[in-house]
Enzyme design. Sequence first.
Site, PDB file in Angstrom:
ATOM      1  N   ASN A  37       0.815  -1.202   0.000  1.00 28.12           N
ATOM      2  CA  ASN A  37       0.000   0.000   0.000  1.00 28.12           C
ATOM      3  C   ASN A  37       0.856   1.263   0.000  1.00 28.12           C
ATOM      4  O   ASN A  37       1.055   1.892  -1.029  1.00 28.12           O
ATOM      5  CB  ASN A  37      -0.952  -0.001   1.200  1.00 28.12           C
ATOM      6  N   ASP A  38       1.400   1.612   1.145  1.00 30.08           N
ATOM      7  CA  ASP A  38       2.137   2.870   1.268  1.00 30.08           C
ATOM      8  C   ASP A  38       3.381   2.910   0.385  1.00 30.08           C
ATOM      9  O   ASP A  38       3.772   3.980  -0.084  1.00 30.08           O
ATOM     10  CB  ASP A  38       2.537   3.110   2.727  1.00 30.08           C
ATOM     11  N   VAL A  39       4.009   1.753   0.142  1.00 31.25           N
ATOM     12  CA  VAL A  39       5.265   1.745  -0.623  1.00 31.25           C
ATOM     13  C   VAL A  39       5.035   1.914  -2.118  1.00 31.25           C
ATOM     14  O   VAL A  39       5.993   1.984  -2.891  1.00 31.25           O
ATOM     15  CB  VAL A  39       6.062   0.456  -0.358  1.00 31.25           C
ATOM     16  N   ALA A  55      -0.094   3.942   7.107  1.00 29.58           N
ATOM     17  CA  ALA A  55       0.106   5.393   7.143  1.00 29.58           C
ATOM     18  C   ALA A  55      -1.205   6.132   7.358  1.00 29.58           C
ATOM     19  O   ALA A  55      -1.213   7.312   7.692  1.00 29.58           O
ATOM     20  CB  ALA A  55       0.758   5.863   5.844  1.00 29.58           C
TER      21      ALA A  55
END
Length: 473
Positions: free
Chosen positions: A400-402, A441
């Site tokens: 997701n965040d990466v 996040a």
Amino acid sequence: MTATLSLTETFVQLLYLLASILFVMGLKDLGDAQTARRGVLLAELGMVAAVAGTLLYGVGVTHVIVRWEWIVVALLIGSAVGTGMGLWIPMTKMPERIALSHAFGGLAVGLVGVVEYLQHGGPQMTTLQISATGLEVALGALTFTGSLMAFGKLQGFITGRPVTYPGQNLSNLLMIVGTLGLIGLLVYSPGSAWAFYLVAALGVLLGVLLVLPIGGADMPVVICLLNSYAGLAAAATGFALGNNVLIICGALDGFSGFLLGMMMSKAMNRSFSNVLFGAFGAVPEAKAVTEGAQPSGPAPNVGSVEEAAEVLRAARSVIVVPGYGMAVSQAQHAVRDLANVLQANGCDVRYAIHPVAGRMPGHMNVLLAEANVPYDHLFDLDVINDDFTATDVALVVGANDVVNPAARSNQSSPIYGMPILSADLAKTCVVLKRSLNAGFAGIENELFVRSNTMMVLGDAKKTLMQFTSALKE
């Protein structure tokens, strides 16, 4: 008699030297996937040599009364616990297992410090011994409770969100200064037992309060930092006991953990202080997209398994981006099976590994290795990132965040500036996710609403197996 003792002591020092050399060689080999297994074996042999030297030193040099029955019982219990953890804890739970190991190590070090203080009564200890013992107990207690907190956050017993309160950083700083002040008081007055036990109590409390405001997205750095604390505590134990091998292996563990934590912070474009005191994700400026809710921008393109399978069938090149969702669904074997079918159809399949994907350094590498994915098919971010633009499909499995493009373009985003995998630049991006919920996040992912993105919701393992079945047909 003197010659015998001298010979015994010499042999002990040789065992310690051998253990130190094996630790250094093992750590060096762990830096390469091709030699990592040998590195672990060398470190294990080093530990056997260190334990043997310690027992021999106690029996043949200091002539302490050795209660062999207790030593044998402790060895059996420790071996049983370690073997059980190795056999039955799945690879997907490696972050939690590592956190527990750190907790046990911290507890052991702290208890050794307490026993050392009780045996020598404080006033009989030198300045170096009392200083080292104080640091040993403080760091051991902090590592114990901090690692348990990390385990709770990873396992879901404790919320993965940062927990903050007014004046938190200031109160933590005052407790750290107070702990160091009490250790200084012990140097001046070694017999102040109340100060010694207060140091232990503050260490226990700090372990809880320092990890509490750290969110789940920062667990890779926290794992490294706790590893560093455990190593430094072991080194302090070495100074307190006059044990050279403990000083060497503790220093190796402490500084390697610290350097790895620095690398993880760099991979997220954040400083150590920001990780420890920033409460990342506590007040996200962008709202999370929740399942069933209308996103703030365009609606995500949610596709079916059949549609995504057709996209994969036509692809000549695929880059798989694994994330924590792959670990949760234990989908690494399903990823490998799909890759095998794609390769049999003439498709080039590679894997893009982000440094902080998952919940500990190397988390994705370990899982894919368990599924027998060839290591030369795994590529680091800086090696593969430019290849996404020429790739037919980027298959994002639980990340997701990466892969959030906001890190490149949205200066108000908490992850702005963090290096990401450029999955959004592939011709088509297929995202496998359990729901439209935000990642750790706590912000919505711009990738999900891109025109070239197709989301397939559901359990990643089941979805990948359906892809494989469809492609075989």
